[in-house]
Motif scaffolding. Sequence first.
Motif, PDB file in Angstrom:
ATOM      1  N   SER A   1     -16.402 -69.992  12.624  1.00  0.00           N
ATOM      2  CA  SER A   1     -16.622 -69.348  13.971  1.00  0.00           C
ATOM      3  C   SER A   1     -15.637 -68.104  14.262  1.00  0.00           C
ATOM      4  CB  SER A   1     -16.397 -70.363  15.266  1.00  0.00           C
ATOM      5  OG  SER A   1     -17.100 -71.419  15.142  1.00  0.00           O
ATOM      6  N   ALA A   2     -15.827 -67.232  13.247  1.00  0.00           N
ATOM      7  CA  ALA A   2     -15.087 -66.028  13.250  1.00  0.00           C
ATOM      8  C   ALA A   2     -15.543 -65.155  14.360  1.00  0.00           C
ATOM      9  CB  ALA A   2     -15.154 -65.452  11.950  1.00  0.00           C
TER      10      ALA A   2
ATOM     11  N   PHE B   1     -20.369 -64.816  -4.194  1.00  0.00           N
ATOM     12  CA  PHE B   1     -19.506 -64.547  -3.331  1.00  0.00           C
ATOM     13  C   PHE B   1     -19.702 -64.164  -1.865  1.00  0.00           C
ATOM     14  CE2 PHE B   1     -16.646 -61.206  -1.409  1.00  0.00           C
ATOM     15  CZ  PHE B   1     -15.270 -61.736  -1.598  1.00  0.00           C
ATOM     16  N   SER B   2     -20.889 -63.177  -1.884  1.00  0.00           N
ATOM     17  CA  SER B   2     -21.189 -62.923  -0.626  1.00  0.00           C
ATOM     18  C   SER B   2     -21.695 -64.151   0.275  1.00  0.00           C
ATOM     19  CB  SER B   2     -22.429 -61.769  -0.791  1.00  0.00           C
ATOM     20  OG  SER B   2     -22.539 -61.166   0.332  1.00  0.00           O
ATOM     21  N   ARG B   3     -22.414 -64.900  -0.197  1.00  0.00           N
ATOM     22  CA  ARG B   3     -23.022 -66.054   0.364  1.00  0.00           C
ATOM     23  C   ARG B   3     -21.759 -67.010   0.884  1.00  0.00           C
ATOM     24  NH1 ARG B   3     -23.265 -71.210  -0.084  1.00  0.00           N
ATOM     25  NH2 ARG B   3     -22.458 -71.394  -2.188  1.00  0.00           N
TER      26      ARG B   3
ATOM     27  N   ASN C   1     -20.784 -67.814   4.878  1.00  0.00           N
ATOM     28  CA  ASN C   1     -20.823 -69.013   5.307  1.00  0.00           C
ATOM     29  C   ASN C   1     -19.491 -69.197   5.764  1.00  0.00           C
ATOM     30  OD1 ASN C   1     -23.377 -69.717   4.312  1.00  0.00           O
ATOM     31  ND2 ASN C   1     -22.889 -70.611   2.442  1.00  0.00           N
ATOM     32  N   TYR C   2     -18.394 -68.880   5.283  1.00  0.00           N
ATOM     33  CA  TYR C   2     -17.099 -69.089   5.745  1.00  0.00           C
ATOM     34  C   TYR C   2     -16.956 -68.436   7.239  1.00  0.00           C
ATOM     35  CZ  TYR C   2     -12.132 -69.220   6.538  1.00  0.00           C
ATOM     36  OH  TYR C   2     -10.811 -69.230   7.015  1.00  0.00           O
ATOM     37  N   LEU C   3     -17.518 -67.318   7.396  1.00  0.00           N
ATOM     38  CA  LEU C   3     -17.447 -66.631   8.708  1.00  0.00           C
ATOM     39  C   LEU C   3     -18.151 -67.380   9.716  1.00  0.00           C
ATOM     40  CD1 LEU C   3     -17.818 -62.891   7.764  1.00  0.00           C
ATOM     41  CD2 LEU C   3     -15.720 -64.029   8.395  1.00  0.00           C
TER      42      LEU C   3
ATOM     43  N   GLY D   1     -28.210 -63.522  11.296  1.00  0.00           N
ATOM     44  CA  GLY D   1     -27.109 -64.125  12.195  1.00  0.00           C
ATOM     45  C   GLY D   1     -26.574 -63.033  13.010  1.00  0.00           C
ATOM     46  N   ASN D   2     -25.347 -63.337  13.505  1.00  0.00           N
ATOM     47  CA  ASN D   2     -24.503 -62.456  14.638  1.00  0.00           C
ATOM     48  C   ASN D   2     -23.250 -62.076  14.087  1.00  0.00           C
ATOM     49  OD1 ASN D   2     -24.538 -60.954  16.880  1.00  0.00           O
ATOM     50  ND2 ASN D   2     -23.640 -63.061  18.032  1.00  0.00           N
TER      51      ASN D   2
END
Length: 183
Positions: A109-110, A97-99, A103-105, A151-152
């Motif tokens: 380009s959230a 779920f966390s992965r 990945n979705y974020l 990541g950022n």
Amino acid sequence: MTLAVVGPSMVGKTTLKDRLSFADSGNVRTQDVSAYIASFQTAPPTHIAILDGGGERYSHQFELAKQCQCLCVVVDHNSSDSDAEVDLLRLAKHREFSRQIRNYLDDASAARKIWVRILINKHDLWGTLTSDKQQVISDFYAEELDFWRQGNRAASIEALVFSNEDASDVARFVEKLKQPAAC
């Protein structure tokens, strides 16, 4: 300010929302996306929109995570609110779920979040576990925190040991929400 509370089914998202908004949803399972406004007694007053959605529908969770300014990912070590035993399949489900959320974020380009908090729920049950099993939990959450920090995605990312059943844990989280720089 918007806070999204996300996580797989039965981790305590709605219970946390209820604790933060001083409401009681009863034992009704969350099925749809909803927002609740909580007001904290600060000067000036602090208001927060708490976004909640059903854990079975990952699409709800993804959209909540994308739209919020602050993100709270709730995870636990099993689906019980009374049994302390570590469920390795549940930990694997949380990892996946966390992965997917990360990945979705990234893919969507959230906007960068102000903060991400990984709430490690149900720590009140850990006391009866052997040190080996407690280490399994600790290692899991340390790895998740490391993954989130790659990541950022947010200015601040931290993991908090937590229990929805411990009023002092809830109070500490509320204090974090009241801090203007925190949100």
